[in-house]
Design a protein around this motif. Structure first.
Motif, PDB file in Angstrom:
ATOM      1  N   ASN A   1       1.313  -7.303   2.832  1.00 41.49           N
ATOM      2  CA  ASN A   1      -0.061  -7.463   3.330  1.00 41.49           C
ATOM      3  C   ASN A   1      -0.135  -8.305   4.596  1.00 41.49           C
ATOM      4  O   ASN A   1      -0.929  -8.011   5.488  1.00 41.49           O
ATOM      5  CB  ASN A   1      -0.964  -8.068   2.250  1.00 41.49           C
ATOM      6  N   GLU A   2       0.697  -9.334   4.703  1.00 43.99           N
ATOM      7  CA  GLU A   2       0.673 -10.188   5.898  1.00 43.99           C
ATOM      8  C   GLU A   2       1.106  -9.402   7.134  1.00 43.99           C
ATOM      9  O   GLU A   2       0.456  -9.468   8.181  1.00 43.99           O
ATOM     10  CB  GLU A   2       1.589 -11.395   5.691  1.00 43.99           C
ATOM     11  N   GLU A   3       2.187  -8.636   7.014  1.00 43.20           N
ATOM     12  CA  GLU A   3       2.629  -7.812   8.141  1.00 43.20           C
ATOM     13  C   GLU A   3       1.593  -6.740   8.470  1.00 43.20           C
ATOM     14  O   GLU A   3       1.304  -6.476   9.646  1.00 43.20           O
ATOM     15  CB  GLU A   3       3.977  -7.157   7.847  1.00 43.20           C
ATOM     16  N   ALA A   4       1.026  -6.124   7.436  1.00 45.00           N
ATOM     17  CA  ALA A   4      -0.002  -5.091   7.651  1.00 45.00           C
ATOM     18  C   ALA A   4      -1.204  -5.670   8.386  1.00 45.00           C
ATOM     19  O   ALA A   4      -1.739  -5.040   9.304  1.00 45.00           O
ATOM     20  CB  ALA A   4      -0.420  -4.481   6.317  1.00 45.00           C
ATOM     21  N   ASP A   5      -1.623  -6.872   8.001  1.00 47.87           N
ATOM     22  CA  ASP A   5      -2.738  -7.521   8.696  1.00 47.87           C
ATOM     23  C   ASP A   5      -2.411  -7.723  10.171  1.00 47.87           C
ATOM     24  O   ASP A   5      -3.238  -7.464  11.044  1.00 47.87           O
ATOM     25  CB  ASP A   5      -3.077  -8.866   8.050  1.00 47.87           C
ATOM     26  N   ASP A   6      -1.177  -8.183  10.454  1.00 49.64           N
ATOM     27  CA  ASP A   6      -0.763  -8.380  11.853  1.00 49.64           C
ATOM     28  C   ASP A   6      -0.786  -7.066  12.628  1.00 49.64           C
ATOM     29  O   ASP A   6      -1.227  -7.016  13.777  1.00 49.64           O
ATOM     30  CB  ASP A   6       0.645  -8.982  11.917  1.00 49.64           C
ATOM     31  N   ILE A   7      -0.300  -6.012  12.008  1.00 47.02           N
ATOM     32  CA  ILE A   7      -0.252  -4.696  12.664  1.00 47.02           C
ATOM     33  C   ILE A   7      -1.662  -4.216  12.994  1.00 47.02           C
ATOM     34  O   ILE A   7      -1.949  -3.839  14.130  1.00 47.02           O
ATOM     35  CB  ILE A   7       0.478  -3.666  11.775  1.00 47.02           C
ATOM     36  N   VAL A   8      -2.556  -4.230  12.017  1.00 42.26           N
ATOM     37  CA  VAL A   8      -3.890  -3.656  12.239  1.00 42.26           C
ATOM     38  C   VAL A   8      -4.758  -4.528  13.138  1.00 42.26           C
ATOM     39  O   VAL A   8      -5.665  -4.011  13.792  1.00 42.26           O
ATOM     40  CB  VAL A   8      -4.614  -3.305  10.915  1.00 42.26           C
ATOM     41  N   ARG A   9      -4.460  -5.820  13.227  1.00 43.35           N
ATOM     42  CA  ARG A   9      -5.200  -6.675  14.165  1.00 43.35           C
ATOM     43  C   ARG A   9      -4.978  -6.216  15.603  1.00 43.35           C
ATOM     44  O   ARG A   9      -5.858  -6.373  16.447  1.00 43.35           O
ATOM     45  CB  ARG A   9      -4.780  -8.137  14.001  1.00 43.35           C
ATOM     46  N   SER A  10      -3.807  -5.649  15.877  1.00 43.81           N
ATOM     47  CA  SER A  10      -3.521  -5.135  17.218  1.00 43.81           C
ATOM     48  C   SER A  10      -4.414  -3.958  17.576  1.00 43.81           C
ATOM     49  O   SER A  10      -4.500  -3.572  18.742  1.00 43.81           O
ATOM     50  CB  SER A  10      -2.057  -4.689  17.313  1.00 43.81           C
TER      51      SER A  10
ATOM     52  N   TYR B   1      -8.841  -4.317  13.983  1.00 41.79           N
ATOM     53  CA  TYR B   1      -9.282  -4.570  12.612  1.00 41.79           C
ATOM     54  C   TYR B   1      -8.993  -6.024  12.263  1.00 41.79           C
ATOM     55  O   TYR B   1      -8.005  -6.595  12.730  1.00 41.79           O
ATOM     56  CB  TYR B   1      -8.553  -3.653  11.625  1.00 41.79           C
ATOM     57  N   ASP B   2      -9.823  -6.610  11.423  1.00 42.69           N
ATOM     58  CA  ASP B   2      -9.588  -7.993  11.004  1.00 42.69           C
ATOM     59  C   ASP B   2      -8.485  -8.094   9.956  1.00 42.69           C
ATOM     60  O   ASP B   2      -7.821  -9.118   9.858  1.00 42.69           O
ATOM     61  CB  ASP B   2     -10.869  -8.614  10.440  1.00 42.69           C
ATOM     62  N   SER B   3      -8.316  -7.026   9.182  1.00 40.68           N
ATOM     63  CA  SER B   3      -7.337  -7.074   8.089  1.00 40.68           C
ATOM     64  C   SER B   3      -7.069  -5.659   7.571  1.00 40.68           C
ATOM     65  O   SER B   3      -7.787  -4.713   7.901  1.00 40.68           O
ATOM     66  CB  SER B   3      -7.870  -7.930   6.940  1.00 40.68           C
ATOM     67  N   LEU B   4      -6.056  -5.548   6.746  1.00 37.74           N
ATOM     68  CA  LEU B   4      -5.761  -4.283   6.076  1.00 37.74           C
ATOM     69  C   LEU B   4      -6.937  -3.870   5.193  1.00 37.74           C
ATOM     70  O   LEU B   4      -7.255  -2.684   5.097  1.00 37.74           O
ATOM     71  CB  LEU B   4      -4.479  -4.406   5.246  1.00 37.74           C
ATOM     72  N   SER B   5      -7.595  -4.849   4.593  1.00 42.48           N
ATOM     73  CA  SER B   5      -8.764  -4.544   3.750  1.00 42.48           C
ATOM     74  C   SER B   5      -9.859  -3.847   4.555  1.00 42.48           C
ATOM     75  O   SER B   5     -10.470  -2.890   4.084  1.00 42.48           O
ATOM     76  CB  SER B   5      -9.328  -5.822   3.126  1.00 42.48           C
ATOM     77  N   GLU B   6     -10.085  -4.317   5.784  1.00 44.84           N
ATOM     78  CA  GLU B   6     -11.092  -3.679   6.629  1.00 44.84           C
ATOM     79  C   GLU B   6     -10.676  -2.249   6.984  1.00 44.84           C
ATOM     80  O   GLU B   6     -11.497  -1.329   6.955  1.00 44.84           O
ATOM     81  CB  GLU B   6     -11.318  -4.486   7.908  1.00 44.84           C
ATOM     82  N   LEU B   7      -9.391  -2.070   7.303  1.00 43.85           N
ATOM     83  CA  LEU B   7      -8.894  -0.723   7.589  1.00 43.85           C
ATOM     84  C   LEU B   7      -9.089   0.171   6.372  1.00 43.85           C
ATOM     85  O   LEU B   7      -9.543   1.309   6.495  1.00 43.85           O
ATOM     86  CB  LEU B   7      -7.407  -0.765   7.972  1.00 43.85           C
ATOM     87  N   ARG B   8      -8.779  -0.348   5.201  1.00 45.25           N
ATOM     88  CA  ARG B   8      -8.925   0.418   3.955  1.00 45.25           C
ATOM     89  C   ARG B   8     -10.382   0.802   3.717  1.00 45.25           C
ATOM     90  O   ARG B   8     -10.673   1.932   3.312  1.00 45.25           O
ATOM     91  CB  ARG B   8      -8.359  -0.387   2.787  1.00 45.25           C
TER      92      ARG B   8
ATOM     93  N   THR C   1      -5.627   5.395   4.821  1.00 51.30           N
ATOM     94  CA  THR C   1      -5.154   4.065   5.225  1.00 51.30           C
ATOM     95  C   THR C   1      -3.659   4.038   5.492  1.00 51.30           C
ATOM     96  O   THR C   1      -3.219   3.529   6.530  1.00 51.30           O
ATOM     97  CB  THR C   1      -5.530   3.011   4.167  1.00 51.30           C
ATOM     98  N   ASP C   2      -2.851   4.564   4.589  1.00 52.79           N
ATOM     99  CA  ASP C   2      -1.396   4.547   4.794  1.00 52.79           C
ATOM    100  C   ASP C   2      -1.000   5.325   6.046  1.00 52.79           C
ATOM    101  O   ASP C   2      -0.106   4.912   6.789  1.00 52.79           O
ATOM    102  CB  ASP C   2      -0.659   5.120   3.585  1.00 52.79           C
ATOM    103  N   GLU C   3      -1.656   6.456   6.268  1.00 50.47           N
ATOM    104  CA  GLU C   3      -1.357   7.264   7.444  1.00 50.47           C
ATOM    105  C   GLU C   3      -1.658   6.494   8.732  1.00 50.47           C
ATOM    106  O   GLU C   3      -0.851   6.485   9.664  1.00 50.47           O
ATOM    107  CB  GLU C   3      -2.150   8.577   7.416  1.00 50.47           C
ATOM    108  N   ILE C   4      -2.818   5.835   8.781  1.00 54.53           N
ATOM    109  CA  ILE C   4      -3.217   5.074   9.965  1.00 54.53           C
ATOM    110  C   ILE C   4      -2.303   3.862  10.148  1.00 54.53           C
ATOM    111  O   ILE C   4      -1.880   3.559  11.271  1.00 54.53           O
ATOM    112  CB  ILE C   4      -4.697   4.631   9.871  1.00 54.53           C
ATOM    113  N   LEU C   5      -1.958   3.190   9.070  1.00 51.40           N
ATOM    114  CA  LEU C   5      -1.043   2.049   9.153  1.00 51.40           C
ATOM    115  C   LEU C   5       0.318   2.497   9.696  1.00 51.40           C
ATOM    116  O   LEU C   5       0.903   1.820  10.552  1.00 51.40           O
ATOM    117  CB  LEU C   5      -0.886   1.386   7.783  1.00 51.40           C
ATOM    118  N   ALA C   6       0.808   3.644   9.243  1.00 50.53           N
ATOM    119  CA  ALA C   6       2.086   4.176   9.740  1.00 50.53           C
ATOM    120  C   ALA C   6       2.005   4.449  11.237  1.00 50.53           C
ATOM    121  O   ALA C   6       2.929   4.108  11.990  1.00 50.53           O
ATOM    122  CB  ALA C   6       2.468   5.446   8.982  1.00 50.53           C
ATOM    123  N   GLU C   7       0.915   5.043  11.679  1.00 51.45           N
ATOM    124  CA  GLU C   7       0.743   5.326  13.111  1.00 51.45           C
ATOM    125  C   GLU C   7       0.693   4.035  13.925  1.00 51.45           C
ATOM    126  O   GLU C   7       1.318   3.942  14.990  1.00 51.45           O
ATOM    127  CB  GLU C   7      -0.535   6.134  13.345  1.00 51.45           C
TER     128      GLU C   7
END
Length: 130
Positions: free
Chosen positions: A53-62, A65-72, A79-85
């Motif tokens: 979750n910490e790495e995911a938060d860092d990725i999506v902030r770029s 998004y504020d967090s993976l939760s917001e992306l979700r 969500t997984d597809e967008i996180l992978a991209e």
């Protein structure tokens, strides 16, 4: 495994899902635009199931998004597809997932596009029955 889909036509980014939390991606990456644009091929398997979750938060902030939760909340089942991209694109921008080049100076857009099609089989899936 799913079929390839174009996720960003501007970079010819394509993605397919191998299994839950496992994605393969290709894209054309600009490496030089001094005289004439030159490109490389970015390619990777992204294992979102191993991103904490910490790495995911860092990725999506770029990506604003504020967090993976917001992306979700916004993307739901995608969500997984967008996180992978997002992870793939960040690695591409850092040149950490570029394939070795036969031409040291890089490829033209058309050469890079033909290489992705040849390596991935993108566009030929329908011909072969998917």
């Amino acid at each position: 495994m799913t079929q390839w889909i174009v996720t960003d036509p501007d970079s010819m980014q394509i993605r397919r899902k191998y299994d839950a939390g496992i994605f393969e991606l290709f894209q054309i990456q600009l490496i030089s635009d001094e005289d004439e644009p030159r490109y490389a091929i970015a390619h990777a398997a992204v294992y979102t199931k191993y991103i904490d979750n910490e790495e995911a938060d860092d990725i999506v902030r770029s990506y604003g998004y504020d967090s993976l939760s917001e992306l979700r909340e916004e993307c739901g089942d995608e969500t997984d597809e967008i996180l992978a991209e997002c992870k793939f694109e960040l690695d591409s921008q850092a040149f950490s997932n570029l394939m070795p080049r036969k031409k040291a100076e890089g490829y033209t857009w058309e050469e890079a596009q033909r290489m992705i099609i040849g390596l991935s089989g993108y566009g030929r899936e329908e011909e072969c029955g998917g």
